[in-house]
Write a protein that holds these residues in place. Structure first.
Motif, PDB file in Angstrom:
ATOM      1  N   VAL A  23     -40.940  35.410  11.453  1.00 40.26           N
ATOM      2  CA  VAL A  23     -40.923  35.707  10.015  1.00 40.26           C
ATOM      3  C   VAL A  23     -41.915  36.831   9.741  1.00 40.26           C
ATOM      4  O   VAL A  23     -43.061  36.777  10.181  1.00 40.26           O
ATOM      5  N   LEU A  24     -41.435  37.826   9.030  1.00 36.69           N
ATOM      6  CA  LEU A  24     -42.258  38.967   8.663  1.00 36.69           C
ATOM      7  C   LEU A  24     -42.341  39.007   7.143  1.00 36.69           C
ATOM      8  O   LEU A  24     -41.324  39.035   6.461  1.00 36.69           O
ATOM      9  N   ARG A  25     -43.552  38.985   6.588  1.00 36.82           N
ATOM     10  CA  ARG A  25     -43.762  39.038   5.131  1.00 36.82           C
ATOM     11  C   ARG A  25     -43.773  40.505   4.721  1.00 36.82           C
ATOM     12  O   ARG A  25     -44.523  41.301   5.268  1.00 36.82           O
ATOM     13  N   LEU A  26     -42.913  40.848   3.771  1.00 39.71           N
ATOM     14  CA  LEU A  26     -42.795  42.233   3.323  1.00 39.71           C
ATOM     15  C   LEU A  26     -43.183  42.368   1.860  1.00 39.71           C
ATOM     16  O   LEU A  26     -42.935  41.476   1.062  1.00 39.71           O
ATOM     17  N   SER A  27     -43.755  43.496   1.515  1.00 40.46           N
ATOM     18  CA  SER A  27     -43.968  43.893   0.122  1.00 40.46           C
ATOM     19  C   SER A  27     -43.066  45.082  -0.112  1.00 40.46           C
ATOM     20  O   SER A  27     -43.232  46.135   0.505  1.00 40.46           O
ATOM     21  N   LEU A  28     -42.076  44.900  -0.974  1.00 44.32           N
ATOM     22  CA  LEU A  28     -41.109  45.949  -1.256  1.00 44.32           C
ATOM     23  C   LEU A  28     -41.152  46.276  -2.745  1.00 44.32           C
ATOM     24  O   LEU A  28     -41.457  45.414  -3.568  1.00 44.32           O
ATOM     25  N   PRO A  29     -40.802  47.504  -3.110  1.00 43.38           N
ATOM     26  CA  PRO A  29     -40.794  47.862  -4.531  1.00 43.38           C
ATOM     27  C   PRO A  29     -39.692  47.126  -5.285  1.00 43.38           C
ATOM     28  O   PRO A  29     -38.673  46.742  -4.709  1.00 43.38           O
ATOM     29  N   ALA A  30     -39.898  46.906  -6.561  1.00 40.06           N
ATOM     30  CA  ALA A  30     -38.884  46.257  -7.393  1.00 40.06           C
ATOM     31  C   ALA A  30     -37.588  47.051  -7.288  1.00 40.06           C
ATOM     32  O   ALA A  30     -37.595  48.275  -7.222  1.00 40.06           O
ATOM     33  N   GLY A  31     -36.470  46.338  -7.215  1.00 40.57           N
ATOM     34  CA  GLY A  31     -35.176  46.995  -7.077  1.00 40.57           C
ATOM     35  C   GLY A  31     -34.763  47.200  -5.632  1.00 40.57           C
ATOM     36  O   GLY A  31     -33.710  47.777  -5.370  1.00 40.57           O
ATOM     37  N   ALA A  32     -35.572  46.730  -4.686  1.00 36.81           N
ATOM     38  CA  ALA A  32     -35.247  46.882  -3.267  1.00 36.81           C
ATOM     39  C   ALA A  32     -34.004  46.060  -2.931  1.00 36.81           C
ATOM     40  O   ALA A  32     -33.705  45.054  -3.556  1.00 36.81           O
ATOM     41  N   THR A  33     -33.286  46.504  -1.911  1.00 40.82           N
ATOM     42  CA  THR A  33     -32.064  45.836  -1.480  1.00 40.82           C
ATOM     43  C   THR A  33     -32.261  45.183  -0.112  1.00 40.82           C
ATOM     44  O   THR A  33     -33.288  45.391   0.551  1.00 40.82           O
ATOM     45  N   VAL A  34     -31.257  44.430   0.295  1.00 41.77           N
ATOM     46  CA  VAL A  34     -31.277  43.799   1.618  1.00 41.77           C
ATOM     47  C   VAL A  34     -31.428  44.879   2.688  1.00 41.77           C
ATOM     48  O   VAL A  34     -32.169  44.705   3.659  1.00 41.77           O
TER      49      VAL A  34
END
Length: 105
Positions: A23-34
């Motif tokens: 499992v990798l915890r990611l921080s993505l910008p709002a509106g990010a897709t799969v």
């Protein structure tokens, strides 16, 4: 002072081998897709099927905060056959599947 763009916290999970889960915890910008999450997968991880919390997903789907993007490995055994084998090992003379509700006792 400008507000920072909100970030989504998303987990990216895959299984490199039977019985193992990475499992990798990611921080993505709002509106990010799969697809944005899948771009962070380590090299060599096959992408057979993809889901969000156990439900099939497409690459263009937008993510929500707290989502778990799952990359599935291909099945090596038919699920019904695996269930039959477990039933044989655990014993039990009763049927595995009943098409009827059990009779009241």
């Amino acid at each position: 002072m400008a507000d920072a763009e909100p970030m989504l916290q998303v987990d990216l999970a895959w299984s490199p081998a039977p019985g193992q889960v990475e499992v990798l915890r990611l921080s993505l910008p709002a509106g990010a897709t799969v697809a944005d999450a899948l771009a962070r997968l380590p090299a060599g991880v096959p992408q057979q099927a993809i889901g969000i919390w156990g439900h099939k997903a497409e690459c263009g789907e937008r993510l929500s905060d707290g989502d778990r993007v799952e990359v599935y490995r291909p099945l090596t055994v038919d699920p019904m056959e695996a269930r039959r084998r477990r039933h044989q090992v655990q014993g039990g003379g009763r049927r595995i599947v009943s098409r009827h509700r059990p009779a009241p006792r």
